[in-house]
Design a protein around this motif. Structure first.
Motif, PDB file in Angstrom:
ATOM      1  N   VAL A 159      37.820  18.583  28.195  1.00  0.00           N
ATOM      2  CA  VAL A 159      36.647  18.965  28.985  1.00  0.00           C
ATOM      3  C   VAL A 159      35.566  17.906  28.854  1.00  0.00           C
ATOM      4  O   VAL A 159      35.089  17.620  27.758  1.00  0.00           O
ATOM      5  N   LYS A 160      35.178  17.341  29.987  1.00  0.00           N
ATOM      6  CA  LYS A 160      34.085  16.358  30.033  1.00  0.00           C
ATOM      7  C   LYS A 160      32.748  17.067  30.107  1.00  0.00           C
ATOM      8  O   LYS A 160      31.777  16.665  29.463  1.00  0.00           O
ATOM      9  N   VAL A 161      32.678  18.088  30.959  1.00  0.00           N
ATOM     10  CA  VAL A 161      31.439  18.807  31.241  1.00  0.00           C
ATOM     11  C   VAL A 161      31.735  20.303  31.201  1.00  0.00           C
ATOM     12  O   VAL A 161      32.634  20.762  31.917  1.00  0.00           O
ATOM     13  N   PRO A 162      31.022  21.070  30.387  1.00  0.00           N
ATOM     14  CA  PRO A 162      31.251  22.516  30.396  1.00  0.00           C
ATOM     15  C   PRO A 162      31.093  23.043  31.823  1.00  0.00           C
ATOM     16  O   PRO A 162      30.132  22.702  32.506  1.00  0.00           O
ATOM     17  N   SER A 163      32.069  23.836  32.261  1.00  0.00           N
ATOM     18  CA  SER A 163      32.096  24.245  33.660  1.00  0.00           C
ATOM     19  C   SER A 163      32.773  25.594  33.841  1.00  0.00           C
ATOM     20  O   SER A 163      33.537  26.037  32.984  1.00  0.00           O
ATOM     21  N   ILE A 164      32.519  26.178  35.004  1.00  0.00           N
ATOM     22  CA  ILE A 164      33.199  27.400  35.416  1.00  0.00           C
ATOM     23  C   ILE A 164      33.741  27.183  36.816  1.00  0.00           C
ATOM     24  O   ILE A 164      32.996  26.805  37.719  1.00  0.00           O
ATOM     25  N   ALA A 165      35.038  27.398  36.976  1.00  0.00           N
ATOM     26  CA  ALA A 165      35.653  27.399  38.308  1.00  0.00           C
ATOM     27  C   ALA A 165      35.785  28.862  38.729  1.00  0.00           C
ATOM     28  O   ALA A 165      36.100  29.728  37.913  1.00  0.00           O
ATOM     29  N   ILE A 166      35.517  29.120  39.995  1.00  0.00           N
ATOM     30  CA  ILE A 166      35.542  30.486  40.509  1.00  0.00           C
ATOM     31  C   ILE A 166      36.500  30.540  41.692  1.00  0.00           C
ATOM     32  O   ILE A 166      36.427  29.719  42.602  1.00  0.00           O
ATOM     33  N   GLY A 167      37.382  31.529  41.659  1.00  0.00           N
ATOM     34  CA  GLY A 167      38.319  31.717  42.759  1.00  0.00           C
ATOM     35  C   GLY A 167      38.430  33.176  43.128  1.00  0.00           C
ATOM     36  O   GLY A 167      38.179  34.065  42.309  1.00  0.00           O
ATOM     37  N   PHE A 168      38.824  33.404  44.370  1.00  0.00           N
ATOM     38  CA  PHE A 168      38.967  34.763  44.884  1.00  0.00           C
ATOM     39  C   PHE A 168      40.323  34.916  45.553  1.00  0.00           C
ATOM     40  O   PHE A 168      40.793  33.995  46.221  1.00  0.00           O
ATOM     41  N   SER A 169      40.919  36.073  45.392  1.00  0.00           N
ATOM     42  CA  SER A 169      42.161  36.421  46.079  1.00  0.00           C
ATOM     43  C   SER A 169      41.919  37.758  46.762  1.00  0.00           C
ATOM     44  O   SER A 169      41.877  38.798  46.100  1.00  0.00           O
ATOM     45  N   LYS A 170      41.727  37.742  48.056  1.00  0.00           N
ATOM     46  CA  LYS A 170      41.423  38.984  48.793  1.00  0.00           C
ATOM     47  C   LYS A 170      42.559  39.998  48.651  1.00  0.00           C
ATOM     48  O   LYS A 170      42.322  41.185  48.527  1.00  0.00           O
ATOM     49  N   GLU A 171      43.821  39.513  48.662  1.00  0.00           N
ATOM     50  CA  GLU A 171      44.987  40.394  48.512  1.00  0.00           C
ATOM     51  C   GLU A 171      45.163  40.845  47.072  1.00  0.00           C
ATOM     52  O   GLU A 171      45.728  41.891  46.807  1.00  0.00           O
ATOM     53  N   GLY A 172      44.749  40.015  46.150  1.00  0.00           N
ATOM     54  CA  GLY A 172      45.005  40.267  44.735  1.00  0.00           C
ATOM     55  C   GLY A 172      46.320  39.618  44.350  1.00  0.00           C
ATOM     56  O   GLY A 172      47.207  39.452  45.179  1.00  0.00           O
ATOM     57  N   LEU A 173      46.426  39.205  43.105  1.00  0.00           N
ATOM     58  CA  LEU A 173      47.667  38.605  42.636  1.00  0.00           C
ATOM     59  C   LEU A 173      48.044  39.155  41.276  1.00  0.00           C
ATOM     60  O   LEU A 173      47.190  39.615  40.515  1.00  0.00           O
ATOM     61  N   ASP A 174      49.337  39.110  41.012  1.00  0.00           N
ATOM     62  CA  ASP A 174      49.852  39.616  39.748  1.00  0.00           C
ATOM     63  C   ASP A 174      49.390  38.697  38.624  1.00  0.00           C
ATOM     64  O   ASP A 174      49.625  37.493  38.662  1.00  0.00           O
ATOM     65  N   TYR A 175      48.744  39.285  37.638  1.00  0.00           N
ATOM     66  CA  TYR A 175      48.157  38.483  36.569  1.00  0.00           C
ATOM     67  C   TYR A 175      48.505  39.036  35.188  1.00  0.00           C
ATOM     68  O   TYR A 175      48.073  38.521  34.188  1.00  0.00           O
ATOM     69  N   ASP A 176      49.249  40.139  35.159  1.00  0.00           N
ATOM     70  CA  ASP A 176      49.518  40.804  33.888  1.00  0.00           C
ATOM     71  C   ASP A 176      48.205  41.280  33.255  1.00  0.00           C
ATOM     72  O   ASP A 176      47.980  41.149  32.056  1.00  0.00           O
ATOM     73  N   ALA A 177      47.335  41.823  34.112  1.00  0.00           N
ATOM     74  CA  ALA A 177      46.032  42.314  33.644  1.00  0.00           C
ATOM     75  C   ALA A 177      46.212  43.542  32.755  1.00  0.00           C
ATOM     76  O   ALA A 177      47.219  44.247  32.830  1.00  0.00           O
ATOM     77  N   MET A 178      45.223  43.788  31.929  1.00  0.00           N
ATOM     78  CA  MET A 178      45.282  44.892  30.970  1.00  0.00           C
ATOM     79  C   MET A 178      45.473  46.247  31.645  1.00  0.00           C
ATOM     80  O   MET A 178      46.098  47.134  31.077  1.00  0.00           O
ATOM     81  N   ASP A 179      44.932  46.416  32.869  1.00  0.00           N
ATOM     82  CA  ASP A 179      45.075  47.693  33.574  1.00  0.00           C
ATOM     83  C   ASP A 179      46.276  47.697  34.524  1.00  0.00           C
ATOM     84  O   ASP A 179      46.509  48.675  35.227  1.00  0.00           O
TER      85      ASP A 179
END
Length: 153
Positions: A73-93
């Motif tokens: 990491v050169k510069v502390p950063s946040i990347a933001i993305g959106f998935s209108k359909e949603g994607l499988d992420y193995d989320a806790m819920d």
């Protein structure tokens, strides 16, 4: 360092192309790399995958906050993305993820990533805020929505 200092509109994608977690990581890391925030896609991905192996960063509420501290990491950063359909992420819920905030923190950044996680969590508990983000029509609008919410908290 303020949350908005870490968000660059070049690192915001209103509709990710990815359909799965691994492709999502590649796409989000690509945003950071293309904006010159990290030195190596592969090196930073190692950190993301290492953190993800500990437990899923899919937190529920259609939200994921993958993060890593890395020497890449050169510069502390946040990347933001959106998935209108949603994607499988193995989320806790077990639900698909629609909002993704990837935090890139330098290895020697102390507890910066913990502070960012806490600040994001304070905002993202509000359903109306999450909906506003999902309905944003531009990167500038996303930044305005986050900026306005940060001022209110």
């Amino acid at each position: 360092m303020e949350l908005m200092d870490l968000i660059d509109k070049r690192c915001i994608k209103l509709e990710v192309d990815a359909k799965n977690k691994n492709d999502l990581f590649d796409e989000m890391i690509g945003l950071l790399y293309d904006a010159d925030k990290i030195n190596s896609k592969e090196g930073f991905k190692e950190g993301i995958l290492h953190r993800e192996a500990q437990s899923s960063t899919g937190l529920g509420f259609e939200l994921a906050i993958p993060h890593a501290k890395s020497k890449e990491v050169k510069v502390p950063s946040i990347a933001i993305g959106f998935s209108k359909e949603g994607l499988d992420y193995d989320a806790m819920d077990g639900e698909p993820v629609k909002l993704i905030f990837m935090i890139a923190a330098p290895e020697d950044g102390g507890d910066l990533h913990v502070m960012l996680l806490a600040e994001l969590a304070k905002m993202l508990i509000y359903e109306d805020f999450r909906e506003q983000l999902l309905n944003a029509k531009s990167a500038d609008e996303v930044m305005d929505i986050i900026r306005d919410k940060a001022k209110k908290l």
